[in-house]
Write a protein that holds these residues in place. Structure first.
Motif, PDB file in Angstrom:
ATOM      1  N   ASN A  67      -6.851  -0.188  -3.963  1.00 26.80           N
ATOM      2  CA  ASN A  67      -6.340   0.126  -5.303  1.00 26.80           C
ATOM      3  C   ASN A  67      -7.201  -0.410  -6.434  1.00 26.80           C
ATOM      4  O   ASN A  67      -7.369   0.252  -7.468  1.00 26.80           O
ATOM      5  CB  ASN A  67      -4.917  -0.414  -5.465  1.00 26.80           C
ATOM      6  CG  ASN A  67      -3.916   0.288  -4.565  1.00 26.80           C
ATOM      7  OD1 ASN A  67      -4.278   1.204  -3.836  1.00 26.80           O
ATOM      8  ND2 ASN A  67      -2.670  -0.133  -4.615  1.00 26.80           N
ATOM      9  N   LYS A 139      -3.051   8.319 -11.359  1.00 26.47           N
ATOM     10  CA  LYS A 139      -2.563   7.928 -10.031  1.00 26.47           C
ATOM     11  C   LYS A 139      -2.941   8.931  -8.957  1.00 26.47           C
ATOM     12  O   LYS A 139      -3.225   8.578  -7.819  1.00 26.47           O
ATOM     13  CB  LYS A 139      -1.030   7.770 -10.084  1.00 26.47           C
ATOM     14  CG  LYS A 139      -0.414   7.347  -8.758  1.00 26.47           C
ATOM     15  CD  LYS A 139       1.091   7.217  -8.865  1.00 26.47           C
ATOM     16  CE  LYS A 139       1.699   6.865  -7.512  1.00 26.47           C
ATOM     17  NZ  LYS A 139       3.167   6.755  -7.581  1.00 26.47           N
ATOM     18  N   SER A 140      -2.984  10.224  -9.309  1.00 21.58           N
ATOM     19  CA  SER A 140      -3.263  11.266  -8.324  1.00 21.58           C
ATOM     20  C   SER A 140      -4.750  11.544  -8.173  1.00 21.58           C
ATOM     21  O   SER A 140      -5.139  12.372  -7.364  1.00 21.58           O
ATOM     22  CB  SER A 140      -2.535  12.561  -8.716  1.00 21.58           C
ATOM     23  OG  SER A 140      -2.968  12.991  -9.996  1.00 21.58           O
ATOM     24  N   SER A 378       2.952   2.417   1.838  1.00 16.61           N
ATOM     25  CA  SER A 378       2.556   2.891   0.509  1.00 16.61           C
ATOM     26  C   SER A 378       2.888   4.363   0.302  1.00 16.61           C
ATOM     27  O   SER A 378       2.968   4.828  -0.838  1.00 16.61           O
ATOM     28  CB  SER A 378       1.048   2.673   0.304  1.00 16.61           C
ATOM     29  OG  SER A 378       0.287   3.522   1.149  1.00 16.61           O
ATOM     30  N   THR A 379       3.104   5.109   1.393  1.00 19.38           N
ATOM     31  CA  THR A 379       3.432   6.532   1.275  1.00 19.38           C
ATOM     32  C   THR A 379       4.932   6.787   1.325  1.00 19.38           C
ATOM     33  O   THR A 379       5.373   7.916   1.135  1.00 19.38           O
ATOM     34  CB  THR A 379       2.771   7.326   2.420  1.00 19.38           C
ATOM     35  OG1 THR A 379       3.391   6.972   3.667  1.00 19.38           O
ATOM     36  CG2 THR A 379       1.279   7.044   2.506  1.00 19.38           C
ATOM     37  N   HIS A 469      -0.694  10.869  -2.650  1.00 23.77           N
ATOM     38  CA  HIS A 469      -0.183   9.897  -3.608  1.00 23.77           C
ATOM     39  C   HIS A 469       1.286  10.137  -3.964  1.00 23.77           C
ATOM     40  O   HIS A 469       1.866   9.367  -4.731  1.00 23.77           O
ATOM     41  CB  HIS A 469      -1.029   9.916  -4.885  1.00 23.77           C
ATOM     42  CG  HIS A 469      -2.452   9.472  -4.661  1.00 23.77           C
ATOM     43  ND1 HIS A 469      -2.784   8.163  -4.443  1.00 23.77           N
ATOM     44  CD2 HIS A 469      -3.612  10.182  -4.596  1.00 23.77           C
ATOM     45  CE1 HIS A 469      -4.096   8.065  -4.274  1.00 23.77           C
ATOM     46  NE2 HIS A 469      -4.619   9.274  -4.364  1.00 23.77           N
ATOM     47  N   GLU A 470       1.860  11.200  -3.410  1.00 25.86           N
ATOM     48  CA  GLU A 470       3.276  11.457  -3.629  1.00 25.86           C
ATOM     49  C   GLU A 470       4.105  10.680  -2.606  1.00 25.86           C
ATOM     50  O   GLU A 470       3.676  10.445  -1.472  1.00 25.86           O
ATOM     51  CB  GLU A 470       3.571  12.949  -3.499  1.00 25.86           C
ATOM     52  CG  GLU A 470       2.894  13.807  -4.557  1.00 25.86           C
ATOM     53  CD  GLU A 470       3.426  13.524  -5.953  1.00 25.86           C
ATOM     54  OE1 GLU A 470       4.640  13.242  -6.063  1.00 25.86           O
ATOM     55  OE2 GLU A 470       2.636  13.570  -6.911  1.00 25.86           O
ATOM     56  N   ASN A 553      -6.461  10.122   3.463  1.00 27.01           N
ATOM     57  CA  ASN A 553      -5.163  10.767   3.318  1.00 27.01           C
ATOM     58  C   ASN A 553      -4.334  10.481   4.566  1.00 27.01           C
ATOM     59  O   ASN A 553      -4.532  11.103   5.610  1.00 27.01           O
ATOM     60  CB  ASN A 553      -5.346  12.274   3.119  1.00 27.01           C
ATOM     61  CG  ASN A 553      -4.025  12.996   2.892  1.00 27.01           C
ATOM     62  OD1 ASN A 553      -2.945  12.420   3.049  1.00 27.01           O
ATOM     63  ND2 ASN A 553      -4.104  14.268   2.527  1.00 27.01           N
TER      64      ASN A 553
END
Length: 595
Positions: A67, A139-140, A378-379, A469-470, A553
């Motif tokens: 991050n 963020k995305s 985190s997901t 990121h969703e 991803n």
């Protein structure tokens, strides 16, 4: 009278001294007033804050690297494993120096200062915004500016200063606690067995504080505030440890009277090689040596008989001559003739090696708790109520809470019940305890694989495969079962391994024994990095790049395949472990103690 006998026994064993002297004058009274739980509490507090500082780093390091420094998930995971590996392999050097030259107490003091320096530098590094790349545009955004080599270098420079401090602190502190209990005192012997359980309970408290309170501070206040708080707590604990100095028992440095413990082991192999052509006599005729120089004498065993030749006394004349006529070679070199105890010490090192190797696989699974498991969280949906969001690294607290609940239950309920059944002071043997932990680690990997399959299916069903990121509509508490499994695993294995290597190495190598235990975790971390690299390369070649096992991803990764692979490797390793553990011979002193 009792205290005088205690003093004489300890003087004979060359085990405990006061202020570096082996003179018993003044020791009887001081020995009774030192050591035990009163001394161990100072040590446990320092261990608690050290674990807290270490885990506030390692539990959030992968988050900071991805991050804040914008590294890829795979690269960050390998960096975390490599740093953890170095931090747990360097204790081999620190343990050797403490056992041979510096002494346990002074190694704790010196390495604590280095550790504190590293934490302070790390606090500054993560606090200064100019030492980090600019934040991502959104963020995305999939394309963020990478950290410069200077920014990454400064971070890892401070981290590896911490590693150097840990190299001396971990083995010395890990052995200094149990050293405060007299193994020849029945009451203190049982307290010593319990000590390993309670020190891991303290570890769990420190880790829980790190992965809940301090991680929350990192994410909601600042990284510097979180790590800085751990640094301050550790510094205070060092001061408290120094205040406890009058209550500690001090162990003699063996090199002061009979050489470095490593040298003693090497002498056995050299002497056995030089005496390879001599015939082995009856065990009773092997060189016994001076018990006062060897410390606690070990019973002769039948394994590795070729090493017994190191204790075969050479005759001054022809090897076939009656020794009564020729006499024994006066004052032989320790490189030509070793004592039975010295030979048995070398045998012990050889015996523990298979156990060491078969425990490496467990680290492959334990490292996942601070790498891929955290990235999984985190997901997922981490909301608790309408206003609170669980920090990513706080999912590790599921494991620590489990360990905290399990260890008192194990020490106060399971052990007494098992002790009545088996007659063993520990309830079950140390190797049986480790074996049970290996079973739970296999179950933990199976559960992890099933949960990951569920997570991937949920992402696909909600059309989030291409949207890493969703948040996936799946609560993070789905990860709790696998963390609970590994929390129980920690309770069985980690406390068991520390006690095993501390108890089974020669008495003069207690610090190195803890270092050997830590090296299991360190080498295992390196192996995990290698395994990730190999799997990443093979999977990317076998499939298209977008369908490898490891990708940035996580919704397109196949961590489930990796978890199944580790479950299979762990099962094979468990079978190997059972074979070796069944043949293992525990260390026995002349006053035999049941293991």
């Amino acid at each position: 009278m009792e205290e005088v006998e205690l003093c004489e026994r300890e003087k004979e064993n060359m085990m405990w001294v006061k202020d570096g002297s082996v003179d018993c004058k003044g020791i009887p009274a001081s020995f009774a007033k030192t050591g035990g739980w009163k001394a161990s509490l100072f040590i446990i507090l320092l261990e608690l804050t050290e674990r807290m500082a270490y885990f506030v780093i390692i539990s959030s390091l992968i988050t900071y690297l991805t991050n804040e420094l914008h590294q890829g998930v795979t690269s960050a995971a390998k960096s975390v494993n490599n740093w953890a590996g170095v931090s747990t392999v360097l204790p081999l050097v620190g343990g050797f120096l403490a056992d041979s030259y510096i002494g346990t107490y002074w190694m704790v003091v010196a390495s604590s200062c280095v550790y504190f320096l590293g934490l302070s530098l790390l606090t500054v590094t993560v606090s200064v915004s100019s030492l980090k790349p600019p934040p991502c545009p959104s963020k995305s955004s999939l394309y963020c500016g990478n950290a410069s080599s200077v920014e990454v270098g400064l971070l890892f420079f401070s981290l590896y200063i911490v590693s150097i401090g840990a190299g001396g602190l971990k083995p010395s502190l890990g052995s200094y606690g149990p050293d405060q209990f007299d193994r020849n005192n029945p009451k203190e012997k049982l307290q010593k067995h319990s000590f390993f359980n309670w020190v891991f309970f303290a570890f769990s408290i420190g880790i829980l504080l790190a992965t809940t309170v301090l991680v929350y501070v990192e994410e909601n206040v600042s990284w510097g505030a979180g790590i800085g708080s751990a640094t301050a707590a550790f510094g205070l604990a060092v001061v408290v440890f120094l205040c406890g100095t009058p209550f500690y028992r001090y162990k003699v440095i063996p090199s002061a009277h009979n050489g470095s413990p490593i040298t003693r082991i090497v002498q056995v192999f050299v002497a056995a090689g030089r005496n390879r052509n001599l015939e082995l006599p009856d065990a009773a005729l092997l060189h016994q040596g001076d018990s006062k120089m060897d410390g606690a004498q070990l019973e002769h065993t039948q394994s590795f008989r070729w090493l017994d030749k190191a204790a075969v006394q050479r005759l001054a004349g022809n090897s076939n001559t009656n020794p009564e006529e020729t006499g024994i070679e006066p004052k032989p070199s320790p490189w030509n003739l070793c004592t039975v105890t010295q030979v048995e010490e070398a045998k012990q090192i050889l015996r523990i090696l298979p156990i060491w190797f078969t425990c490496l696989t467990i680290t492959l699974t334990l490292t996942l708790q601070t790498t891929f498991f955290i990235k999984q969280s985190s997901t997922m949906d981490r909301k608790m109520g309408s206003n609170f969001k669980l920090p990513q690294a706080s999912v590790f607290s599921f494991s620590m809470i489990t360990t905290m609940l399990f260890l008192p239950l194990y020490d106060r309920v399971i052990v007494p019940v098992a002790r009545r059944i088996t007659g063993n002071d520990r309830g079950i043997t140390i190797l049986q305890r480790i074996g049970v932990g290996l079973i739970f680690s296999i179950l933990g990997m199976v559960v992890s694989a099933l949960v990951e399959i569920k997570r991937l299916q949920t992402a696909k069903r909600n059309g989030l495969v291409e949207k890493p990121h969703e948040t996936i509509p799946m609560t993070v508490f789905w990860l709790a079962p696998q963390y609970i499994m590994f929390g129980i695993t920690d309770g069985f294995i980690l406390a068991g391994l520390q006690e095993f290597f501390y108890s089974e190495v020669p008495d003069t190598m207690a610090n190195l024994g803890i270092a050997i235990f830590l090296s299991v975790l360190g080498v295992g971390s390196f192996l995990c990095s290698i395994l990730i690299t190999v799997v990443e390369k093979i999977s990317s070649q076998a499939n298209s790049h977008d369908h490898g096992w490891f990708l940035n991803n996580l919704n397109k990764c196949h961590l489930d395949y990796f978890f199944w692979l580790l479950a299979c490797l762990s099962t094979i390793n468990f079978c190997t472990y059972v074979c070796f553990s069944q043949k293992y011979t525990y260390k026995k002193t002349i006053i035999s103690q049941k293991q």
